[in-house]
Design an enzyme around this catalytic site. Structure first.
Site, mmCIF file in Angstrom:
data_model
loop_
_atom_site.group_PDB
_atom_site.id
_atom_site.type_symbol
_atom_site.label_atom_id
_atom_site.label_comp_id
_atom_site.label_asym_id
_atom_site.label_seq_id
_atom_site.Cartn_x
_atom_site.Cartn_y
_atom_site.Cartn_z
ATOM 1 C CD GLU A 122 1.378 4.500 6.965
ATOM 2 O OE1 GLU A 122 1.460 4.360 5.742
ATOM 3 O OE2 GLU A 122 1.181 3.572 7.746
ATOM 4 C CB ALA A 255 6.651 2.970 -1.918
ATOM 5 C CG MET A 256 2.550 6.992 1.676
ATOM 6 S SD MET A 256 2.305 5.967 3.157
ATOM 7 C CE MET A 256 0.536 6.114 3.335
ATOM 8 C CD GLU A 257 -0.188 2.648 2.559
ATOM 9 O OE1 GLU A 257 1.047 2.681 2.361
ATOM 10 O OE2 GLU A 257 -0.675 2.389 3.674
ATOM 11 C CG HIS A 290 3.616 -3.459 0.274
ATOM 12 N ND1 HIS A 290 3.613 -4.429 1.260
ATOM 13 C CD2 HIS A 290 3.380 -2.284 0.906
ATOM 14 C CE1 HIS A 290 3.377 -3.853 2.432
ATOM 15 N NE2 HIS A 290 3.240 -2.544 2.245
ATOM 16 C CD GLU A 291 3.748 0.997 -0.819
ATOM 17 O OE1 GLU A 291 2.757 1.378 -0.176
ATOM 18 O OE2 GLU A 291 4.787 0.567 -0.273
ATOM 19 C CG HIS A 294 -0.991 -0.682 1.532
ATOM 20 N ND1 HIS A 294 -1.381 -1.318 2.685
ATOM 21 C CD2 HIS A 294 0.352 -0.467 1.665
ATOM 22 C CE1 HIS A 294 -0.323 -1.477 3.482
ATOM 23 N NE2 HIS A 294 0.744 -0.980 2.882
ATOM 24 C CD GLU A 313 2.026 -1.239 6.122
ATOM 25 O OE1 GLU A 313 2.421 -2.022 5.228
ATOM 26 O OE2 GLU A 313 1.713 -0.055 5.877
HETATM 27 N N1 ARG Z 1 2.574 2.486 4.540
HETATM 28 C C1 ARG Z 1 3.891 2.479 3.940
HETATM 29 C C2 ARG Z 1 4.095 1.068 3.435
HETATM 30 O O1 ARG Z 1 4.452 0.174 4.096
HETATM 31 C C3 ARG Z 1 4.966 2.857 4.872
HETATM 32 C C4 ARG Z 1 4.998 4.277 5.237
HETATM 33 C C5 ARG Z 1 5.604 4.478 6.556
HETATM 34 N N2 ARG Z 1 6.103 5.772 6.726
HETATM 35 C C6 ARG Z 1 6.526 6.228 7.884
HETATM 36 N N3 ARG Z 1 7.039 7.402 7.909
HETATM 37 N N4 ARG Z 1 6.461 5.578 8.988
HETATM 38 O O2 ARG Z 1 3.754 0.774 2.373
HETATM 39 ZN ZN ZN Z 2 2.679 -1.168 3.568
#
Ligand code: ARG
Ligand code: ZN
Length: 849
Positions: A122, A255-257, A290-291, A294, A313
């Site tokens: 992402e 972090a990333m979901e 949060h993750e 998602h 978000e």
């Molecule tokens: N979706 C992630 C979160 O808020 C954020 C990742 C965003 N990464 C980026 N490189 N823009 O949980």
């Molecule tokens: Zn998020």
């Protein structure tokens, strides 16, 4: 390769993709410098598509071969992707590319961190892995095989098979490419399990580097709590047999979901009492939630395009804040969120980077992962819930999940479910998504024989993003507190829709004090013509915990601004009011600790500039220091008791109750240290058996100018722990005297452990410096120069982290002409660097204006 002229992308230009993908198979042969990625993708034309061009995104890829239906083809390749002639019927695209994970210092796509492979896709990182329509409205099922000499080989979904140095994964849920993830390395699993409400057993794992096993238990518990909470509160059940989390040291964000395989910045998941503070624990719990959340708000229902980012978000931040409120103290969480909103979102919304919660154009989408999209996006949902009520909110969410499961949606879809369940017209409410700027709300009163009228006016200043903002729908929560301190009118939510509007409360005996914008019911700047005596009355008696705290804060502002502008002494009524609250043992210690806080120096600068004054960072700093000293004196007799009574003797637990006590005793310590030369802080440092106590003691010692020994001891103790050393670096910057903060930073950047390519370490030093108001804005301009030097150095390596830190300059027009000239010169110096990234170029061009 870089773009010559950055392109601006517009929401209005959205067109659907011309093809549907039925199936994606990816095959990875891992190698640090030459990873081979084979893709096999089944396409078919979208019926009636207006654009039939076959375009696949691709960046930094070397194309080895391409075939359509088994026949080699020669696509037309550009730095952004490729086009190719394709049949007007279903076909299979196959390609092989070579990529260089080790050379990928931008940490976007497939990269290496401490010898492990990981991904961040992402928003638009997948195009650095293979050629693909890298847009969130293209959803497909993925099968992934990974070959490589690593004990752990992970991807999304469920494992199909695994053998020696190979593994196959299949994710049954259609997903956009930004949710793809791959991890490979020498990792250890901390296992767990969760049984869903329908009785399905889900295996859970937290994968970490060997040595970090002792920092997993808390994160695992937070994950289970999150899974349970989402079932209980939103009726959302997990949908795979496996849920994996991986901790990574080099990560641009928190972090990333990714579906079934969340990837975390190690700072956002690893925790132990010895190495993590109470604040770390709370943040980790929130990010894990949060993750996880998602999975439904983001993954099962995703975004049609990146302009809709707030759809996932804003909603997911809103959900994680509800979770934290339920797990801990709702009042304390709300106050913390408002402090954060004012610190990060208000400056954005009131400066050159202002943009609507749903932006309408961008050059680099990574620059729009902002406090406006996330935190204001969450505030908008809170307002919507307040306006429609809790029951209607639940019904609307149920409809949202029913109607849109498996789809890539827009804000229009989101608002439609509320219109359909409530019958309300949300046309005006939608301005919260389309207009930028913080509304200024003012309220005056008139009193006439038992009738109180509140006259409200709203006005939103024009900005580059919104030339002529129209009035918002504002939910204004109001209660009335009588002269004797009793509540004479409980909270009612006024719905303001006009530029000016009055609301009447009648049948009142004596004139009450109006408690307005309870719970911070709308993200506005409120001006209320209350006397200090009325504010002190609310500080003593308001039944709304947010507003009670807020009145204390307003009095603090008044006191500080009078000191800054006219050299006045601190307001005695404010000190007396705070004193009564902090000494009230019936109140939550965490809440009382918040009462001992002051507006930050940059908040004061914002308040001055909102009032048309030019903030002087040195004077603001001096006023803050003098005020802290006055607090230390005014509360001198109370502080030792507060400190002792709330020092926790029981074994450390990261729960809200203990954390609140530590917050209060440490708030007391920071005032006590002003009068005891650090004796108590040294005692606490020597006795500390957890990081909360140790770090707080260290900060106080450094602030008191007595920290040298402890700073050395701390380093010797924690040299081997990256996350603790980030704290060590950061603390020395945060606590530095403004006069020599830039020198402290320069010294720290020469430390052998200052690995500037690691985003956490870079932020620990340079991020902390940018947040050191008086140090960064040093009159010599040395601070501006220093940050600019480092941004220039980092940009070619990691554009995303560089661009994010450019926001340090976003408030530059607040300051005096000399400072403005110096900042402008630095902005221009950075902008003149050859090959500056699209990310940083966009940020600085907007900031410069
Ligand atoms: N979706 C992630 C979160 O808020 C954020 C990742 C965003 N990464 C980026 N490189 N823009 O949980
Ligand atoms: Zn998020």
């Amino acid at each position: 390769m870089r773009d010559a002229a950055p392109q601006t992308i517009y929401l209005a230009d959205y067109t659907p993709y011309g093809f549907i993908i039925d199936d994606v198979a990816l095959h990875f042969d891992l190698d640090p410098r030459k990873t081979r990625v084979k893709s096999r993708i089944s396409f078919r034309p979208t019926p009636d598509a207006s654009d039939k061009t076959f375009f696949l995104h691709g960046e930094n890829l070397s194309l080895v071969s391409a075939m359509i239906d088994g026949t080699p083809v020669s696509p037309e390749v550009t730095p952004q992707g490729l086009t190719c002639d394709v049949p007007d019927a279903p076909f299979v695209w196959e390609a092989e590319v070579e990529i260089d994970p080790m050379g990928n210092t931008a940490l976007e796509g497939l990269y290496m961190s401490n010898g492990m492979y990981c991904t961040q896709c992402e928003a638009e990182g997948f195009r650095k892995i293979t050629y693909y329509p890298d847009r969130p409205d293209v959803m497909a099922v993925f099968t992934v095989t990974i070959n490589g000499p690593h004990p752990v080989l992970l991807s999304n979904g469920n494992p199909v098979s695994s053998g020696n140095d190979t593994a196959e994964w299949r994710d049954p849920w259609p997903k956009p490419a930004y949710l793809f993830a791959l991890v490979a390395g020498d990792l250890v699993a901390h296992p767990g399990s969760f049984t869903t409400k329908s009785g399905r057993k889900v295996d859970l794992n937290l994968y970490v580097r060997p040595g970090d096993e002792g920092k997993c238990a808390f994160g695992m518990q937070a994950l289970k709590d999150s899974m349970k909470w989402d079932e209980d509160v939103y009726g959302r059940e997990y949908d795979l047999d496996l849920f994996n989390i991986v901790a990574v040291d080099d990560f641009n964000m928190g972090a990333m979901e990714n579906k079934g395989l969340n990837i975390f910045n190690s700072s956002a998941v690893l925790a132990s009492p010895e190495t993590s503070t109470d604040m770390n624990f709370e943040r980790i719990e929130a990010i894990i939630a949060h993750e996880y959340f998602h999975n439904w708000t983001g993954n099962r229902i995703t975004c049609r395009d990146w302009f809709q980012l707030c759809l996932k978000e804003g909603l997911t931040v809103y959900r994680d804040s509800q979770f934290t409120s339920d797990m801990r103290s709702a009042a304390v969480k709300r106050i913390g969120d408002v402090i954060d909103l004012r610190a990060r979102q208000f400056p954005e919304d009131q400066g050159p980077l202002a943009h609507p919660v749903r932006p309408e154009s961008f050059q680099e989408i990574n620059n729009f992962y902002t406090a406006t999209v996330y935190e204001k996006g969450a505030e908008v949902i809170g307002m919507l819930k307040l306006l429609v009520g809790d029951a209607a909110y639940s019904k609307a969410l149920d409809l949202y999940f029913d109607r849109h499961d498996g789809q890539a949606c827009t804000i229009e879809d989101w608002l439609q479910v509320f219109e359909d369940t409530t019958g309300r017209d949300l046309g005006q409410f939608k301005r919260w998504y389309s207009q930028a700027g913080t509304p200024q709300l003012s309220v005056t009163e008139s009193w006439d024989h038992g009738t109180l009228t509140l006259h409200f006016k709203q006005h939103t200043p024009a900005s580059a993003a919104t030339a002529d903002p129209q009035p918002y729908v504002l939910p204004i929560a109001v209660g009335l507190i009588g002269q004797d301190g009793d509540e004479v009118h409980e909270t009612t939510v006024l719905e303001m829709t006009q530029a000016e509007q009055s609301f009447v409360f009648d049948d009142l005996g004596t004139r009450p004090v109006a408690s307005v914008l309870r719970g911070f019911s709308a993200p506005v700047v409120l001006t209320q013509d209350l006397s200090d005596a009325d504010r002190a009355h609310l500080l003593a008696h308001d039944t709304d915990p947010f507003n009670r705290w807020e009145q204390g804060r307003m009095l603090a502002y008044g006191s500080l601004l009078a000191m800054i502008r006219e050299g006045k002494a601190p307001n005695k009524d404010w000190l007396a009011g705070i004193r009564a609250v902090i000494g009230d043992e019936t109140l939550d210690p965490a809440y009382r600790a918040l009462m001992l806080g002051l507006p930050s120096q940059s908040d004061l600068a914002r308040a001055l500039s909102e009032a048309g004054d030019t903030p002087d960072p040195d004077i603001i700093y001096a006023a803050t220091e003098a005020t802290r000293a006055a607090m230390a004196d005014a509360f001198a007799d109370l502080l030792p008791t507060l400190y002792r009574r709330h020092t926790v003797d029981a074994p450390f637990e990261p729960n809200a109750k203990q954390a609140g006590k530590r917050a209060l005793s440490n708030a007391a310590l920071s005032l006590l240290t002003r009068n005891d030369d650090g004796v108590l802080a040294q005692e606490q440092y020597d006795a500390a058996d957890n990081m909360t106590q140790q770090l707080s003691a260290l900060a106080n010692l450094v602030r008191a100018g007595r920290g040298n020994k402890a700073v050395e001891a701390f380093e010797a103790q924690w040299k081997a722990d990256r996350l603790v050393m980030d704290k060590w670096f950061g603390l020395q910057v945060m606590e530095a005297d403004p006069e020599d903060a830039h020198e402290v930073v320069e010294t720290l950047t020469k430390h052998p452990d200052f690995n500037w390519k690691n985003p956490n370490r870079f932020r620990a030093v340079l991020g902390a410096f940018a947040a050191h108001h008086a140090g960064f804005h040093h009159a010599s301009g040395a601070g501006y120069r220093l940050l600019a030097d480092w941004l220039i150095q980092l940009d070619p390596v990691n554009p995303q982290t560089t661009a994010r830190m450019c926001s340090a300059f976003q408030t530059w027009k607040r300051y005096d002409a000399d400072r403005q000239d110096m900042i402008k010169a630095e902005l221009d110096r950075i902008l003149s660097q050859p090959g500056l990234s699209r990310d940083t170029t966009e940020m600085l061009t907007r900031i410069r204006g």
